[in-house]
Enzyme design. Structure first.
Site, PDB file in Angstrom:
ATOM      1  N   ARG A  21       0.814  -1.216   0.000  1.00  0.00           N
ATOM      2  CA  ARG A  21       0.000   0.000   0.000  1.00  0.00           C
ATOM      3  C   ARG A  21       0.848   1.266   0.000  1.00  0.00           C
ATOM      4  O   ARG A  21       0.307   2.373  -0.020  1.00  0.00           O
ATOM      5  CB  ARG A  21      -0.939  -0.004   1.206  1.00  0.00           C
ATOM      6  CG  ARG A  21      -2.076  -0.999   1.054  1.00  0.00           C
ATOM      7  CD  ARG A  21      -3.004  -0.981   2.229  1.00  0.00           C
ATOM      8  NE  ARG A  21      -4.174  -1.819   1.979  1.00  0.00           N
ATOM      9  CZ  ARG A  21      -5.081  -2.123   2.893  1.00  0.00           C
ATOM     10  NH1 ARG A  21      -4.951  -1.662   4.129  1.00  0.00           N
ATOM     11  NH2 ARG A  21      -6.123  -2.885   2.587  1.00  0.00           N
ATOM     12  N   GLU A  33      -1.594  -8.955  -4.990  1.00  0.00           N
ATOM     13  CA  GLU A  33      -2.925  -9.525  -5.196  1.00  0.00           C
ATOM     14  C   GLU A  33      -2.851 -11.009  -5.549  1.00  0.00           C
ATOM     15  O   GLU A  33      -3.680 -11.804  -5.110  1.00  0.00           O
ATOM     16  CB  GLU A  33      -3.675  -8.753  -6.282  1.00  0.00           C
ATOM     17  CG  GLU A  33      -4.072  -7.339  -5.880  1.00  0.00           C
ATOM     18  CD  GLU A  33      -5.027  -7.294  -4.693  1.00  0.00           C
ATOM     19  OE1 GLU A  33      -5.694  -8.315  -4.407  1.00  0.00           O
ATOM     20  OE2 GLU A  33      -5.097  -6.243  -4.035  1.00  0.00           O
ATOM     21  N   THR A  39      -4.384 -16.774   0.730  1.00  0.00           N
ATOM     22  CA  THR A  39      -3.299 -16.722   1.708  1.00  0.00           C
ATOM     23  C   THR A  39      -3.524 -15.545   2.662  1.00  0.00           C
ATOM     24  O   THR A  39      -3.896 -14.456   2.222  1.00  0.00           O
ATOM     25  CB  THR A  39      -1.930 -16.555   1.008  1.00  0.00           C
ATOM     26  OG1 THR A  39      -1.755 -17.615   0.072  1.00  0.00           O
ATOM     27  CG2 THR A  39      -0.792 -16.601   2.011  1.00  0.00           C
ATOM     28  N   GLY A  77       2.367 -22.018  -1.277  1.00  0.00           N
ATOM     29  CA  GLY A  77       1.287 -22.874  -1.763  1.00  0.00           C
ATOM     30  C   GLY A  77       0.575 -22.321  -2.992  1.00  0.00           C
ATOM     31  O   GLY A  77       0.874 -21.218  -3.452  1.00  0.00           O
ATOM     32  N   TYR A  78      -0.359 -23.116  -3.521  1.00  0.00           N
ATOM     33  CA  TYR A  78      -1.118 -22.736  -4.717  1.00  0.00           C
ATOM     34  C   TYR A  78      -0.171 -22.185  -5.784  1.00  0.00           C
ATOM     35  O   TYR A  78      -0.237 -21.028  -6.201  1.00  0.00           O
ATOM     36  CB  TYR A  78      -2.201 -21.712  -4.372  1.00  0.00           C
ATOM     37  CG  TYR A  78      -3.229 -22.240  -3.403  1.00  0.00           C
ATOM     38  CD1 TYR A  78      -4.245 -23.105  -3.821  1.00  0.00           C
ATOM     39  CD2 TYR A  78      -3.182 -21.895  -2.049  1.00  0.00           C
ATOM     40  CE1 TYR A  78      -5.185 -23.604  -2.929  1.00  0.00           C
ATOM     41  CE2 TYR A  78      -4.116 -22.398  -1.149  1.00  0.00           C
ATOM     42  CZ  TYR A  78      -5.108 -23.241  -1.599  1.00  0.00           C
ATOM     43  OH  TYR A  78      -6.044 -23.745  -0.715  1.00  0.00           O
ATOM     44  N   TYR A 117     -11.746 -10.223  -9.592  1.00  0.00           N
ATOM     45  CA  TYR A 117     -11.359  -9.471  -8.395  1.00  0.00           C
ATOM     46  C   TYR A 117      -9.974  -8.830  -8.553  1.00  0.00           C
ATOM     47  O   TYR A 117      -9.794  -7.638  -8.301  1.00  0.00           O
ATOM     48  CB  TYR A 117     -11.358 -10.370  -7.151  1.00  0.00           C
ATOM     49  CG  TYR A 117     -10.717  -9.665  -5.973  1.00  0.00           C
ATOM     50  CD1 TYR A 117     -11.387  -8.671  -5.289  1.00  0.00           C
ATOM     51  CD2 TYR A 117      -9.404  -9.954  -5.598  1.00  0.00           C
ATOM     52  CE1 TYR A 117     -10.792  -7.971  -4.249  1.00  0.00           C
ATOM     53  CE2 TYR A 117      -8.798  -9.269  -4.562  1.00  0.00           C
ATOM     54  CZ  TYR A 117      -9.501  -8.275  -3.896  1.00  0.00           C
ATOM     55  OH  TYR A 117      -8.900  -7.582  -2.885  1.00  0.00           O
ATOM     56  N   ASP A 135     -14.461  -9.521  -3.583  1.00  0.00           N
ATOM     57  CA  ASP A 135     -13.955 -10.768  -3.002  1.00  0.00           C
ATOM     58  C   ASP A 135     -14.896 -11.171  -1.877  1.00  0.00           C
ATOM     59  O   ASP A 135     -15.972 -10.580  -1.709  1.00  0.00           O
ATOM     60  CB  ASP A 135     -12.508 -10.600  -2.514  1.00  0.00           C
ATOM     61  CG  ASP A 135     -12.406  -9.666  -1.314  1.00  0.00           C
ATOM     62  OD1 ASP A 135     -13.387  -8.928  -1.016  1.00  0.00           O
ATOM     63  OD2 ASP A 135     -11.351  -9.657  -0.653  1.00  0.00           O
ATOM     64  N   CYS A 189     -16.281  -6.426   9.939  1.00  0.00           N
ATOM     65  CA  CYS A 189     -17.435  -7.169   9.411  1.00  0.00           C
ATOM     66  C   CYS A 189     -17.015  -8.598   9.064  1.00  0.00           C
ATOM     67  O   CYS A 189     -17.082  -9.042   7.922  1.00  0.00           O
ATOM     68  CB  CYS A 189     -17.988  -6.448   8.177  1.00  0.00           C
ATOM     69  SG  CYS A 189     -19.647  -6.991   7.704  1.00  0.00           S
ATOM     70  N   CYS A 196     -19.563  -4.952  15.237  1.00  0.00           N
ATOM     71  CA  CYS A 196     -20.478  -3.949  14.687  1.00  0.00           C
ATOM     72  C   CYS A 196     -20.417  -2.615  15.435  1.00  0.00           C
ATOM     73  O   CYS A 196     -20.640  -1.557  14.835  1.00  0.00           O
ATOM     74  CB  CYS A 196     -21.907  -4.478  14.714  1.00  0.00           C
ATOM     75  SG  CYS A 196     -22.164  -5.934  13.665  1.00  0.00           S
ATOM     76  N   CYS A 199     -18.223  -0.189  13.725  1.00  0.00           N
ATOM     77  CA  CYS A 199     -18.431   0.006  12.291  1.00  0.00           C
ATOM     78  C   CYS A 199     -18.866   1.441  11.991  1.00  0.00           C
ATOM     79  O   CYS A 199     -19.799   1.958  12.616  1.00  0.00           O
ATOM     80  CB  CYS A 199     -19.478  -0.974  11.774  1.00  0.00           C
ATOM     81  SG  CYS A 199     -19.835  -0.760  10.017  1.00  0.00           S
ATOM     82  N   THR A 299      -6.465 -28.677  -0.243  1.00  0.00           N
ATOM     83  CA  THR A 299      -7.889 -28.494  -0.504  1.00  0.00           C
ATOM     84  C   THR A 299      -8.439 -29.737  -1.195  1.00  0.00           C
ATOM     85  O   THR A 299      -7.994 -30.098  -2.279  1.00  0.00           O
ATOM     86  CB  THR A 299      -8.106 -27.261  -1.406  1.00  0.00           C
ATOM     87  OG1 THR A 299      -7.456 -26.135  -0.824  1.00  0.00           O
ATOM     88  CG2 THR A 299      -9.584 -26.961  -1.570  1.00  0.00           C
TER      89      THR A 299
END
Length: 352
Positions: A21, A33, A39, A77-78, A117, A135, A189, A196, A199, A299
C-alpha cells in the site's frame, strides 16, 4: 455524511499498514494480489518483500527461469499463481513496448490467472478505474449493509452486487474505497464475532438494524469429497558422489513445476512388503526402510506420505529406469523449489 465518505474516513484512520500500500506501482500491486489469493495477509508480507527484492520489476521476472520464480514462492502454496504471474510477465515483455502495463479492467482480465477481483483491484488502486473489487470480504460487507439475500456463489451475483455498489461507491477514490471495504471486512465485518459497535456505517446497515448479521451473505456451496492419496517417495542418495535423485513434476496435478523424488502412488495404504515389491518392479532398486512419514492436507485432498531409503543395484543401468529423473550434487539442492513435505523431510535429514 454518505456511505463512501464514512468508509474512506474510517480507512484513513484505521487502515492496515501493508508494504504494497506504499506504492501504486501496478506490478507491485499485482504481485501482492496474486499472493493474497487464498493466503493470509500475515503470511504474505514476508513472501511479498522477498519476491520483489529478487524480481524488482516485471522485466526481471519475465527473464527469470521458472525454477527461480517457484523457489521464491516455495512454502506459499497454490503454485499455479506463481506460474500465471510469471507467464503474465513474459507475455507483457515479449509483445508490448518497455514499460507497458494494461491499465483497464477489461485489458487485465484477458491474461490467464487474473480474475475479476484481481483485475478490478489493480485497475482501481493503480489507475483509478471506478469498478468494485468483489472478493469474499466485499460480498459479506455489502450483502449485510444493503440486505442482499442473493446467493453470492450464483452466476448472476456479481452483476447484482455491482449494480448496487456503483450507486454508493466513491468515484474520486475508487482504489481507496475498495481497500477500505477489504479492511472493513477483514477487521470488523467478519464472518463470526463481527465488531459492529466499531463500524462506521452501522447506523444505516440493514443487517445491524434488523438483527440479521449472521444470516448474510447467502452462500450455497456443494462440498467436494476429500480424496485420500498414498505417496511413497523413493529417496536415493548416492553417498559416494554425494548426489540426490530428483524429478520435475510436469503433469496436471498438484505441485506442477516443483521438484520431488521418484514416486510410487497408490489409492490405498500399502504394507511394507507391497511397497518394496512395487519399488523393485518400477525402479529395480532395493529399499532399506521407511525413514520419515507425514500427513499433508490440501484443498479436497489428504496425502499420506512415506519416504523410503533406497539404493540402486550397481549392475542396473540408471538410464533404463530413471530416464525421467536426474541426479544433482547435494549442495545444489537449495536451488530447487520443493513442495512442503519434501522440504520438511530434507530438514529432518539435515540436508538443508
Amino acid at each position: 455524511m454518505n456511505f463512501s465518505k464514512k468508509i474512506i474516513n474510517w480507512y484513513k484512520n484505521n487502515h492496515r499498514k501493508l508494504p504494497w500500500r506504499e506504492t501504486r506501482n501496478p506490478y507491485y500491486v499485482l504481485v501482492s494480489e496474486f499472493m493474497l489469493q487464498k493466503t493470509k495477509v500475515s503470511k504474505t508480507i514476508k513472501y511479498y518483500l522477498d519476491f520483489i527484492k529478487k524480481f524488482p520489476d516485471i522485466e526481471k521476472l519475465a527473464h527469470a527461469e521458472e525454477k527461480e520464480v517457484l523457489k521464491k514462492w516455495e512454502g506459499l502454496g497454490y503454485y499455479a499463481r506463481a506460474r500465471y504471474l510469471h507467464l503474465f510477465a513474459k507475455q507483457l515483455v515479449k509483445k508490448k513496448p518497455s514499460g507497458f502495463f494494461p491499465k483497464t479492467y477489461k485489458e487485465l482480465i484477458k491474461y490467464k490467472g487474473i480474475g475479476p477481483y484481481t483485475g478490478a483491484a489493480v485497475a482501481s488502486i493503480c489507475f483509478d478505474e471506478v469498478i468494485p473489487a468483489l472478493d469474499g470480504n466485499a460480498y459479506r460487507v455489502f450483502s449485510r449493509y444493503i440486505g442482499i439475500y442473493h446467493n453470492i456463489t450464483s452466476f448472476g451475483a456479481k452483476n447484482i452486487f455491482r449494480f448496487f455498489i456503483l450507486k454508493i461507491m466513491d468515484h474520486n477514490d475508487p482504489g481507496i474505497f475498495n481497500q477500505a471495504i477489504m479492511d472493513l471486512g477483514s477487521t470488523l465485518c467478519t464472518p463470526r464475532k463481527a465488531k459492529c459497535i466499531y463500524c462506521p456505517v452501522k447506523s444505516s446497515c440493514f443487517s445491524f438494524k434488523n438483527g440479521t448479521i449472521y444470516d448474510l451473505p447467502v452462500k450455497n456451496i456443494i462440498k467436494k469429497p476429500v480424496v485420500h492419496r498414498f505417496f511413497y517417495y523413493v529417496f536415493i542418495w548416492d553417498k559416494k558422489n554425494n548426489h540426490l535423485c530428483i524429478h520435475k513434476r510436469n503433469n496436471k496435478d498438484i505441485w506442477k513445476g516443483l521438484y520431488d523424488f521418484p514416486l510410487i502412488e497408490s489409492e490405498k495404504n500399502l504394507s511394507i512388503s507391497e511397497i518394496i515389491d512395487k519399488i523393485w518392479t518400477k525402479f529395480r532398486i532395493i529399499s532399506d526402510s521407511i525413514i520419515y512419514q507425514i500427513i499433508h492436507k490440501l484443498t479436497h485432498q489428504t496425502l499420506f506420505i512415506q519416504f523410503l531409503n533406497c539404493r540402486i543395484i550397481q549392475n542396473i543401468q540408471k538410464e533404463k529406469y530413471f530416464d525421467n529423473f536426474f541426479f544433482i550434487p547435494h549442495e545444489k539442492i537449495v536451488e530447487y523449489p520443493f513442495p512442503r513435505p519434501i522440504t520438511l523431510f530434507l530438514k529432518h535429514e539435515k540436508m538443508i
